[in-house]
Enzyme design. Structure first.
Site, short mmCIF file in Angstrom:
data_model
loop_
_atom_site.label_atom_id
_atom_site.label_comp_id
_atom_site.label_asym_id
_atom_site.label_seq_id
_atom_site.Cartn_x
_atom_site.Cartn_y
_atom_site.Cartn_z
N VAL A 126 79.37 -53.70 66.75
CA VAL A 126 79.40 -52.17 66.39
C VAL A 126 80.36 -51.67 65.46
O VAL A 126 80.08 -50.98 64.42
CB VAL A 126 79.42 -51.07 67.97
CG1 VAL A 126 79.42 -49.88 67.35
CG2 VAL A 126 78.71 -51.90 68.81
N GLU A 170 78.97 -40.31 71.80
CA GLU A 170 77.69 -40.56 71.61
C GLU A 170 77.04 -41.95 72.04
O GLU A 170 76.00 -42.12 72.72
CB GLU A 170 76.94 -40.02 70.45
CG GLU A 170 75.56 -39.92 70.24
CD GLU A 170 74.91 -38.97 71.11
OE1 GLU A 170 74.87 -37.73 71.13
OE2 GLU A 170 74.12 -39.41 72.25
N VAL A 200 76.04 -43.95 75.35
CA VAL A 200 74.73 -44.14 76.40
C VAL A 200 73.53 -44.21 75.26
O VAL A 200 73.41 -43.44 74.27
CB VAL A 200 74.54 -42.54 77.08
CG1 VAL A 200 73.34 -42.80 77.97
CG2 VAL A 200 75.87 -42.29 77.77
N ASP A 241 76.43 -51.62 83.66
CA ASP A 241 76.42 -51.09 82.50
C ASP A 241 75.68 -49.69 82.41
O ASP A 241 76.05 -48.64 81.94
CB ASP A 241 75.95 -51.79 81.28
CG ASP A 241 75.71 -51.13 80.26
OD1 ASP A 241 77.05 -50.86 79.09
OD2 ASP A 241 74.77 -50.84 79.43
N LYS A 252 76.41 -45.54 82.24
CA LYS A 252 75.68 -44.59 81.37
C LYS A 252 75.09 -43.49 82.12
O LYS A 252 75.32 -42.37 81.92
CB LYS A 252 74.72 -45.40 80.50
CG LYS A 252 75.17 -46.35 79.56
CD LYS A 252 74.16 -47.31 79.11
CE LYS A 252 74.62 -48.33 77.99
NZ LYS A 252 73.78 -49.33 77.69
N GLY A 291 72.61 -52.80 69.45
CA GLY A 291 72.42 -53.53 68.23
C GLY A 291 73.54 -52.75 67.38
O GLY A 291 73.91 -51.55 67.55
P1 NDP Z 1 82.28 -57.23 70.19
O1 NDP Z 1 82.76 -58.03 71.19
O2 NDP Z 1 81.11 -57.46 69.21
O3 NDP Z 1 83.53 -56.58 69.33
C1 NDP Z 1 84.77 -56.45 69.88
C2 NDP Z 1 85.74 -56.02 69.07
O4 NDP Z 1 87.04 -56.04 69.53
C3 NDP Z 1 85.98 -57.71 68.05
O5 NDP Z 1 86.08 -57.25 66.80
C4 NDP Z 1 87.39 -58.16 68.55
O6 NDP Z 1 88.04 -59.17 67.83
C5 NDP Z 1 87.96 -56.93 68.89
N1 NDP Z 1 89.07 -57.16 69.97
C6 NDP Z 1 88.88 -57.68 71.30
N2 NDP Z 1 89.89 -57.65 71.93
C7 NDP Z 1 91.02 -57.21 71.06
C8 NDP Z 1 92.22 -57.01 71.06
N3 NDP Z 1 93.02 -57.50 71.91
N4 NDP Z 1 93.03 -57.06 69.76
C9 NDP Z 1 92.44 -56.54 68.72
N5 NDP Z 1 90.97 -56.57 68.56
C10 NDP Z 1 90.36 -57.05 69.77
O7 NDP Z 1 81.91 -55.93 71.02
P2 NDP Z 1 80.61 -55.03 70.69
O8 NDP Z 1 80.82 -54.36 69.21
O9 NDP Z 1 79.41 -55.38 70.87
O10 NDP Z 1 80.71 -53.64 71.81
C11 NDP Z 1 82.16 -52.87 71.19
C12 NDP Z 1 81.82 -51.49 72.35
O11 NDP Z 1 80.77 -50.89 71.78
C13 NDP Z 1 81.70 -51.93 73.96
O12 NDP Z 1 82.50 -50.93 74.53
C14 NDP Z 1 80.37 -51.81 74.12
O13 NDP Z 1 80.10 -51.50 75.57
C15 NDP Z 1 80.09 -50.64 73.22
N6 NDP Z 1 78.37 -50.82 72.92
C16 NDP Z 1 77.84 -51.97 72.35
C17 NDP Z 1 76.67 -51.92 71.79
C18 NDP Z 1 75.99 -53.17 71.36
O14 NDP Z 1 74.81 -53.00 71.05
N7 NDP Z 1 76.77 -54.32 71.14
C19 NDP Z 1 75.67 -50.72 72.03
C20 NDP Z 1 76.54 -49.59 72.55
C21 NDP Z 1 77.75 -49.80 72.72
P3 NDP Z 1 87.22 -60.40 67.29
O15 NDP Z 1 86.13 -59.90 66.41
O16 NDP Z 1 88.27 -60.73 66.25
O17 NDP Z 1 86.96 -61.23 68.47
N1 HSE Z 2 75.04 -54.12 76.75
C1 HSE Z 2 74.32 -52.68 76.36
C2 HSE Z 2 72.70 -53.02 76.35
C3 HSE Z 2 74.85 -52.34 74.91
O1 HSE Z 2 72.26 -53.93 76.34
O2 HSE Z 2 72.09 -51.68 76.64
C4 HSE Z 2 74.14 -50.93 74.75
O3 HSE Z 2 75.19 -49.81 75.50
#
Ligand code: NDP
Ligand code: HSE
Length: 438
Positions: A14, A129, A132, A201, A205, A302
């Site tokens: 994200v 936003e 959810v 999850d 939401k 995504g």
């Molecule tokens: P990712 O695991 O892809 O990204 C997490 C990021 O946080 C990475 O860049 C990671 O670093 C960084 N990170 C983790 N721990 C640390 C730390 N201790 N210090 C510094 N940086 C850190 O997660 P997503 O992007 O998928 O999800 C992020 C949020 O968005 C979550 O809360 C998720 O629930 C929410 N979300 C995700 C969706 C999705 O489709 N994926 C949709 C809607 C919400 P590094 O890259 O170096 O490992």
């Molecule tokens: N893991 C979550 C899902 C990401 O699959 O819906 C979006 O919140």
């Protein structure tokens, strides 16, 4: 006017998507926000990792504290996930007088009450936003677009990973574990995918949706949560035979007794639009007393779909940077002093219809015993199918649909059925909702 400076915590699926969308659409975004928006500082764990975005011009660090303590950063965007480090960083950002945008539903569902109180006191905004239904602007729709309504109920497919798994199992007969691995590779799944498949999850939401729909404090612990890991291809096929689809649904309903807050696999009549929401797509059906039913549909997970919601929140914050904090849209849609204490009902007090499947010896009297037990508990049957035993077996699957009954009556009936010597193993129970919007 100078561009508003944004600090990112997390550059994963994200975070990377947000950087890409902010850069690609910079001109349009500036025209909308009235000012440029520039990501100046970002934290990630591993600075050598290849990124799905262009990080030119962004100061990178492995220490999130550097971002939340950066005096130039006005908006902190938390995209790390989890509820430990993320919670600490969000609280620090608020204490430092920074506005916060987050996609973190676990954080908001569990700690939102205290986070919003702190933000209110400090006069900053916390926008969520993307927490959810990914790219669907459902928070804005309920909090602002439907603000004139009494919301009666809402039901949603609010986990993209779970819906992707169920769809692939149904359409292609694929195995659960195999589809989950693909969802992880596509960046849909949570860091801990049991959050997706066990309904946690979706419960995060639903907790958020219920609060903004009914004006109650966030109560994650009170949300009944059941996952999809026990759904078999057999059940998916039998449900189809009966004219239903199995969806993992979050449902919140206000009744005279209290508020139902529940996440579980659900049979929905296949003619309903929401029953036909497939793959990673999400949909939320909201029933308002004035507007009637409204349905919101879009990508539930995504990189860029979620970034769409994150960037919209950043623009929203930029637009109101100079406004009086008292006149902003309340975090949970209702003024904080006006949240109500209507109780969340225990699952035993909820009334619903059921799909039941049991493996029975193929001999006279078994069906009569089962129907007697159901009848004794006031449970009436709408449909029964008895399948031929498989070759070499003397046991047949019996599938039933019941009329609506209190969950506690069904619990007792299932215990009694499972003690019959002619019934093998556990009775499978899946709740049925007609989602009648007439
Ligand atoms: P990712 O695991 O892809 O990204 C997490 C990021 O946080 C990475 O860049 C990671 O670093 C960084 N990170 C983790 N721990 C640390 C730390 N201790 N210090 C510094 N940086 C850190 O997660 P997503 O992007 O998928 O999800 C992020 C949020 O968005 C979550 O809360 C998720 O629930 C929410 N979300 C995700 C969706 C999705 O489709 N994926 C949709 C809607 C919400 P590094 O890259 O170096 O490992
Ligand atoms: N893991 C979550 C899902 C990401 O699959 O819906 C979006 O919140």
């Amino acid at each position: 006017m100078d561009a508003v400076k944004v600090g990112l915590l997390g550059l994963g699926t994200v975070g990377g998507g947000a950087v890409t969308v902010l850069k690609r659409n910079a001109e349009e975004i500036t025209r909308r926000a009235g000012r440029g928006i520039q990501v100046t500082h970002a934290a990630a764990r591993d600075l050598d990792k290849p990124r799905n975005c262009d990080t030119t011009g962004i100061t990178l660090t492995t220490d999130p504290n550097e971002v939340v303590n950066d005096p130039d950063v006005q908006i902190v965007v938390e995209l790390i996930g989890g509820d430990t480090l993320a919670c600490d960083m969000v609280k620090k950002a608020i204490a430092n007088g920074k506005h916060v945008v987050t996609a973190n539903k676990a954080l908001i569902a569990k700690y939102g009450n205290e986070i919003f109180a702190a933000a209110q006191e400090r006069g900053v905004m916390v926008a969520f936003e993307a927490a959810v239904a990914g790219g669907i602007p459902i928070i804005k729709a309920i909090r602002e677009g439907l603000a004139g309504n009494q919301i009666q109920w809402l039901a949603g497919i609010i986990n993209g990973t779970g819906n992707f798994i169920l769809t692939e199992m149904r359409d292609k007969g694929r195995d659960f574990a195999d589809v989950l691995t693909e969802a992880q590779e596509l960046g849909y799944a949570e860091a801990d995918p049991t959050f997706d498949v066990e309904g946690i999850d979706a419960a995060h939401k639903l907790t958020i949706l219920a609060s903004i729909a009914f004006g109650i404090p966030l109560q994650f612990e009170a949300t009944y949560t059941e996952g999809i890991s026990n759904i078999t291809r057999e059940d998916v096929a039998y449900a189809e035979e009966l004219g239903y689809r199995i969806k993992h649904l979050g449902l919140a309903r206000q009744s005279d007794k209290g508020i139902e807050l529940r996440v579980h696999p659900t049979l929905i009549p296949e003619r309903r639009l929401i029953a036909n929401v497939d793959g990673v797509m999400n949909a939320v059906l909201v029933m308002g007393d004035a507007v009637g039913p409204t349905l919101y549909y879009g990508a539930g997970a995504g990189a860029e779909p979620t970034a769409s919601a994150v960037v919209a929140d950043i623009i929203d914050v930029v637009r109101v940077l100079t406004s009086d904090p008292e006149n902003r849209v309340p975090h949970l849609a209702f003024q904080p002093q006006s949240l109500s204490n209507v109780p969340v009902l225990d699952m035993a007090e909820v009334e619903t219809a059921y799909y039941l499947r049991m493996l029975a010896e193929d001999k006279p009297g078994v069906l009569a015993d089962v129907t007697r037990i159901l009848g004794d508990r006031g449970i009436s049957i709408e449909a029964i199918i008895q399948k031929e035993p498989q070759p070499g077996s003397d046991k047949a699957n019996i599938i039933m649909l019941t009329h609506r009954i209190l969950e506690q009556n069904m619990n007792q009936a299932i215990v009694d059925i499972e003690t019959l010597s002619a019934i093998s193993g556990k009775v499978t129970r899946i709740r049925v909702e007609t989602l009648n919007a007439d």
